[in-house]
Design a protein around this motif. Sequence first.
Motif, PDB file in Angstrom:
ATOM      1  N   ILE A  72       0.716  -1.132  -0.030  1.00  0.00           N
ATOM      2  CA  ILE A  72      -0.052  -0.033   0.094  1.00  0.00           C
ATOM      3  C   ILE A  72       0.774   1.347  -0.081  1.00  0.00           C
ATOM      4  O   ILE A  72       0.725   1.956  -0.903  1.00  0.00           O
ATOM      5  N   THR A  73       1.755   1.471   0.965  1.00  0.00           N
ATOM      6  CA  THR A  73       2.411   2.571   1.069  1.00  0.00           C
ATOM      7  C   THR A  73       3.707   2.780   0.036  1.00  0.00           C
ATOM      8  O   THR A  73       3.568   3.977  -0.389  1.00  0.00           O
ATOM      9  N   LEU A  74       4.332   1.926  -0.061  1.00  0.00           N
ATOM     10  CA  LEU A  74       5.528   1.919  -0.965  1.00  0.00           C
ATOM     11  C   LEU A  74       4.983   2.304  -2.312  1.00  0.00           C
ATOM     12  O   LEU A  74       5.627   3.383  -3.111  1.00  0.00           O
ATOM     13  N   PRO A  75       4.153   1.676  -2.856  1.00  0.00           N
ATOM     14  CA  PRO A  75       3.528   2.159  -4.208  1.00  0.00           C
ATOM     15  C   PRO A  75       2.913   3.455  -4.307  1.00  0.00           C
ATOM     16  O   PRO A  75       3.210   4.326  -5.126  1.00  0.00           O
ATOM     17  N   ALA A  76       2.576   3.896  -3.127  1.00  0.00           N
ATOM     18  CA  ALA A  76       1.774   5.144  -3.007  1.00  0.00           C
ATOM     19  C   ALA A  76       2.851   6.391  -3.278  1.00  0.00           C
ATOM     20  O   ALA A  76       2.835   7.502  -3.565  1.00  0.00           O
ATOM     21  N   ILE A  77       4.334   6.098  -2.682  1.00  0.00           N
ATOM     22  CA  ILE A  77       5.361   7.041  -2.371  1.00  0.00           C
ATOM     23  C   ILE A  77       6.324   6.675  -3.503  1.00  0.00           C
ATOM     24  O   ILE A  77       7.252   7.447  -3.608  1.00  0.00           O
ATOM     25  N   LYS A  78       6.211   5.991  -4.348  1.00  0.00           N
ATOM     26  CA  LYS A  78       7.255   5.474  -5.301  1.00  0.00           C
ATOM     27  C   LYS A  78       7.808   6.715  -6.225  1.00  0.00           C
ATOM     28  O   LYS A  78       8.901   6.864  -6.524  1.00  0.00           O
ATOM     29  N   ASN A  79       6.663   7.597  -6.600  1.00  0.00           N
ATOM     30  CA  ASN A  79       7.145   8.714  -7.452  1.00  0.00           C
ATOM     31  C   ASN A  79       8.112   9.619  -6.363  1.00  0.00           C
ATOM     32  O   ASN A  79       8.924  10.249  -7.106  1.00  0.00           O
ATOM     33  N   GLY A  80       7.765   9.764  -5.240  1.00  0.00           N
ATOM     34  CA  GLY A  80       8.578  10.666  -4.432  1.00  0.00           C
ATOM     35  C   GLY A  80      10.094  10.031  -4.373  1.00  0.00           C
ATOM     36  O   GLY A  80      11.055  10.599  -4.095  1.00  0.00           O
ATOM     37  N   ILE A  81      10.181   8.778  -4.221  1.00  0.00           N
ATOM     38  CA  ILE A  81      11.280   7.936  -4.262  1.00  0.00           C
ATOM     39  C   ILE A  81      12.223   8.153  -5.233  1.00  0.00           C
ATOM     40  O   ILE A  81      13.361   8.660  -5.479  1.00  0.00           O
ATOM     41  N   ILE A  82      11.432   7.922  -6.420  1.00  0.00           N
ATOM     42  CA  ILE A  82      11.941   8.227  -7.629  1.00  0.00           C
ATOM     43  C   ILE A  82      12.714   9.738  -8.149  1.00  0.00           C
ATOM     44  O   ILE A  82      13.736   9.959  -8.424  1.00  0.00           O
ATOM     45  N   ALA A  83      11.687  10.613  -7.637  1.00  0.00           N
ATOM     46  CA  ALA A  83      12.222  12.156  -7.643  1.00  0.00           C
ATOM     47  C   ALA A  83      13.198  12.239  -6.808  1.00  0.00           C
ATOM     48  O   ALA A  83      14.348  12.855  -7.234  1.00  0.00           O
TER      49      ALA A  83
END
Length: 187
Positions: free
Chosen positions: A104-115
Amino acid sequence: MGIPFAFILVRAKWGKLNNFLDSVLDIPLSIPSAALGFAVFMFWGPAGLGFSQPGLNMIVFVHITFTFPYMVRPIVATLKNVNVGHEEASSTLGASSVTTFRRITLPAIKNGIIAGMIASFTRSLGETGATLVVMGADRTIPVLIVDWVEENAWASAALASTLVIVFSIILLLLLRAFSPENKDEIK
């Protein structure tokens, strides 16, 4: 390290300590990089705690130090927009906290991690000031480019600059190609 720190900033309810940590996070953004490199060297180096000698380990450590805010800030921004209700529903349905984070959480924040990865890498790639302070006999490509320009070794500087630019473009393209949004979602 950036993900847990982002969670502390967003989810921990520590009052003034959260505000303090949020302010401390921005210190590397406001200090000249050579001064930050010197501070890291004096604290962790031979004159301080003796963690490391000048060289590759200190270069890596100082680069982590000054790019840390570039990793945390995008994750904080995306984490603030995560629907906590989805995480609570996952827990209510019997998922462990690790499964809830992973699904749930990791896929939701993946764009922030990539950025954050892109911002940290690009900031680190161009750094010379802090590196000069802690490098010892080791050299990074940006420092070599500066050395070659000072020595009027234009061909070497041009080749190294071209390689760094091409490498950066390839990494950015790979990040886009392998980001989860370009793959089928796991169901």
